[in-house]
Scaffold this active site. Structure first.
Site, short mmCIF file in Angstrom:
data_model
loop_
_atom_site.label_atom_id
_atom_site.label_comp_id
_atom_site.label_asym_id
_atom_site.label_seq_id
_atom_site.Cartn_x
_atom_site.Cartn_y
_atom_site.Cartn_z
N ASP A 182 0.85 -1.18 0.06
CA ASP A 182 0.08 0.04 0.14
C ASP A 182 0.99 1.29 -0.01
OD1 ASP A 182 -3.35 0.73 1.68
OD2 ASP A 182 -2.04 1.92 0.21
C1 GLC Z 1 -4.22 4.36 0.10
C2 GLC Z 1 -5.33 3.29 0.25
C3 GLC Z 1 -5.31 2.25 -0.62
C4 GLC Z 1 -5.08 2.92 -1.91
C5 GLC Z 1 -3.77 3.48 -2.05
C6 GLC Z 1 -3.59 4.26 -3.60
O1 GLC Z 1 -3.72 4.90 1.28
O2 GLC Z 1 -5.05 2.63 1.79
O3 GLC Z 1 -6.60 1.67 -0.39
O4 GLC Z 1 -5.39 2.22 -2.91
O5 GLC Z 1 -3.54 4.42 -0.97
O6 GLC Z 1 -4.38 5.28 -3.60
#
Ligand code: GLC
Length: 742
Positions: free
Chosen positions: A276
């Protein structure tokens, strides 16, 4: 004789080995990998957020240091960045462009929690297909969805993105979204690679506070949190994303047990695993890594293929390989997963997106599907004296409340590319579609959900007095749910409770429509209102969908995908709870306790003195304008054993005057196990349409595997003994039938 047999077996094996057609993609990956330098391999593992055609991005692409870009939305820029990668980097490996397309790209559907309330996988799949067609037109080929974290804590803002509290319903909804996003073939230009996230256990975040620690025993992890992810693998999901949280102290971005033992070995997953946002680097903050090099090492060991925005791999991986801390084979394995997705998406053959004169946004088909999703996601909780649907006797309505005309807030969280100017609000829809039929009086009362200014309430009361019926739209602004937007109290925000009470006092019938990103504790408001529709945040077409329900052009069929608590202090509260050794009985609520009552006078069973033990409304609950009668359940046999199936049937009659749809739910209970088992577990559902007066037989086929659970020996087994089975309208209704598994 033995030698002859052995020779024959070996000969067969050699023959099969030669003729077994190796997937041509694997051959292409091998060939490309053999040409790549270590630096180029590591470059593929690097995912950056878009910065347009910045010098830094251009130079990194040219030197093969970028495998994927997220959040780049300008098609010309995307195609130019892709041209740089394909034409001006040494090996011309295309970039995969990604974005969070969660519940729509331009045409916004209800938040996923609302979509789950439709209990209609086909409809949800069609919504994801719409999103894929709209998003791919701008060059995006990878979405970070579906979010299939089991969520049993409405304080958590990300419950809005989830499909609720149940593993089976979430599995079905997640699979539907994956099918919709990815379409029939990943190489189709309108195919959007899906991403099962967040792996895993994120919804168990302590106190419902985002990014918090989780404590999940392996048995519960396997029984509750992992099943939707396993179904996602079986559905062919193209990618997975790590979760931010730690499970029992181990952050998912460094969790070898999760990412290698379960995902790769047990599930044989061959897709891509992306971290993430900066979750690799955050392992330093978690306190399990000393620095970025340590974090890169831990994540590589744990099998995280791509690094989203930690700059850990691009800066540290080469040194780790050169020092022997990480083998180049581990790098190769990660790069294979990345290249495999790029080949499967057809990016090597079709790296660019054709620019279209008119972008395929907000098509009639898209808006129609979005409206249908609104209609089927709304849950009728109360309908005193059948006040809904409004009849021709109603000549005027007062449209009131902060969500009555809130084009941005009705879209909900996680819809960065949406355009509120395209939203059709409830006020607009009622005026446009029903303004000829009824006089529409409007007064917001409160201008936004957190508004506490009382002067608006007085104006709303005056407006209400001029109307036959009050249509009151309450709930939450979109910003009050979603990532990092958690609430310790989950009441209606601002002075909305006071607004409801003031309108109730006018004596006019109050129809309350709740547009929120989570379950809210609305017990008092439910008492005060005459009818209640729980609509979550419905997206672009929230207004037309709700208007058709209110005026009877459509009939509610939504069912709760999550429990509605009476009080936040009951959380976590969910239907698949354990019986405990002292299940609640003879409940004596706090206001009924006699003064001076003896300490033991209340009995000793499991409930809260100020809330009891039941929710405000249970999982699976939802009324209709008509009524459905269930006959007693019939089973095909009283005993079943391994490999056998059990047919479970019942007749459902539409006993009312409206045609409608009903979600028949199949639940089981393992009465005695090596571990205490939930009082009910959802194992199937069917949404059936019944004309007024019509009767249909619903039939479920239960397999012995569906009765299995991860037992005390950490083995998934169906244990012998008594089982109960229901077909019911929600998780608390119906009479079970007993059978034995032998
Ligand atoms: C965020 C989220 C994730 C998302 C990623 C990209 O912090 O936790 O669900 O896909 O960043 O935006």
């Amino acid at each position: 004789m033995f030698q002859k047999k052995l020779f024959f077996i070996m000969l067969t094996a050699v023959f099969l080995g030669c003729t077994q057609t190796k997937d041509p993609v694997e051959g292409k990956i091998d060939e490309l990998l053999s040409k790549m330098t270590l630096q180029e391999k590591i470059g593929q593992m690097n995912q950056l957020t878009g910065t347009g055609l910045s010098n830094d991005m251009v130079s990194q692409i040219k030197s093969g240091k970028v495998g994927s870009i997220l959040n780049e939305l300008d098609l010309k820029t995307t195609n130019e960045l892709q041209r740089l990668a394909v034409k001006e980097s040494r090996l011309g490996i295309p970039i995969i462009f990604a974005r969070d397309v969660i519940h729509g790209f331009k045409t916004i559907f209800p938040i996923p929690l609302g979509q789950a309330a439709t209990w209609n996988p086909q409809l949800v799949e069609s919504g994801a297909r719409v999103a894929a067609k709209e998003a791919t037109a701008t060059g995006i080929r990878w979405t970070f969805a579906p979010m299939i974290d089991i969520a049993r804590d409405p304080r958590w803002g990300r419950i809005a993105e989830s499909c609720g509290e149940d593993p089976y319903l979430t599995s079905q909804m997640g699979a539907a979204m994956i099918r919709g996003f990815q379409g029939k073939n990943l190489s189709d230009p309108t195919s959007l690679a899906a991403c099962a996230k967040h792996f895993a256990g994120y919804g168990a975040t302590e106190s419902g506070k985002d990014y918090n620690t989780t404590w999940i025993p392996e048995l519960q992890l396997r029984d509750v949190y992992l099943p939707p992810f396993k179904v996602a693998v079986e559905t062919g999901v193209a990618s997975f994303m790590c979760s931010f949280n730690d499970i029992n102290g181990v952050p998912s971005s460094g969790n070898e047990f999760l990412n290698r033992q379960i995902l790769r070995k047990e599930w044989n997953y061959s897709g891509l695993l992306v971290s993430d946002w900066a979750s690799i680097e955050q392992m330093i903050k978690h306190g399990v890594c000393t620095d970025l090099k340590d974090a890169a090492r831990k994540a590589l060991k744990a099998g995280v293929d791509m690094d989203m925005m930690s700059y850990a791999y691009i800066n540290q991986a080469e040194g780790l390989v050169k020092s022997g801390a990480i083998s180049e084979k581990q790098i190769d394995d990660a790069v294979r997963n990345i290249l495999r997705l790029k080949f499967r998406l057809g990016l090597f053959d079709h790296p660019y997106i054709k620019e279209q004169a008119k972008m395929p946004f907000y098509t009639e088909d898209a808006l129609r599907k979005a409206k249908q999703a609104v209609i089927e996601s709304a849950i009728l909780l109360k309908n005193e004296k059948d006040i809904l649907p409004l009849t021709d006797a109603i000549k005027s309505v007062a449209v009131i409340g902060p969500l009555s005309d809130a084009p941005a807030d009705q879209l909900g969280t996680w819809c960065f590319d949406a355009e509120p100017s395209h939203s059709v609000t409830p006020l607009a829809a009622i005026k446009n579609s029903y303004g000829a039929k009824v006089k529409v009086i409007t007064e917001k009362g409160l201008t936004y959900s957190r508004d506490r200014s009382p002067q608006g309430i007085a104006k709303a009361v005056n407006a209400a007095k001029k109307a036959d019926v009050i249509l009151l739209f309450v709930g939450e602004e979109a910003v009050l749910s979603g990532e990092a937007h958690c609430r310790a109290d989950i009441c209606l925000p601002g002075a909305q409770p006071e607004l409801v009470t003031a309108l109730k006092k006018t004596g006019k019938p109050v129809v309350m429509i709740v547009m929120a990103g989570r379950p809210l504790t609305i017990g008092k408001q439910v008492e005060e209102a005459d009818a209640v529709l729980y609509a979550f945040q419905g997206g672009t077409m929230a207004g037309p969908g709700l208007a058709d329900l209110i005026f009877g052009k459509a009939v509610p069929s939504g069912k709760l995908p999550v429990t509605l608590p009476r009080m936040v202090g009951q959380v976590p509260i969910y239907y698949a709870h354990k019986m405990t050794g002292r299940p609640a009985e003879k409940i004596c609520l706090i206001d009924n306790i006699p003064v001076g009552a003896a300490q033991t006078s209340l009995g000793n069973t499991s409930y809260h003195l100020d809330a009891g033990d039941s929710p405000l409304f249970p999982f699976g609950f939802g009324l209709s304008y008509t009524s459905f009668n269930y006959s007693s359940v019939k089973i095909s046999k009283n005993k079943m054993s391994e490999g056998q199936t059990l047919d479970v049937t019942c007749n459902i009659t539409n006993a009312g005057k409206y045609d409608g749809a009903e979600v028949a739910q199949l639940y089981i209970r393992d009465v005695v196990g090596s571990l205490a088992r939930p009082v009910r577990e959802l194992k199937g559902f069917q949404k059936i349409n019944l004309k007024a007066g019509e009767t249909k037989t619903v039939r479920f086929t239960l397999t012995s595997d569906q009765l299995a659970f991860w037992n005390a020996d950490m083995v998934k087994r169906t244990e012998p003994g008594e089982f109960q089975v229901w077909i019911s309208t929600d998780s608390q209704s119906g009479k079970p039938v007993t059978f034995n598994y032998i």
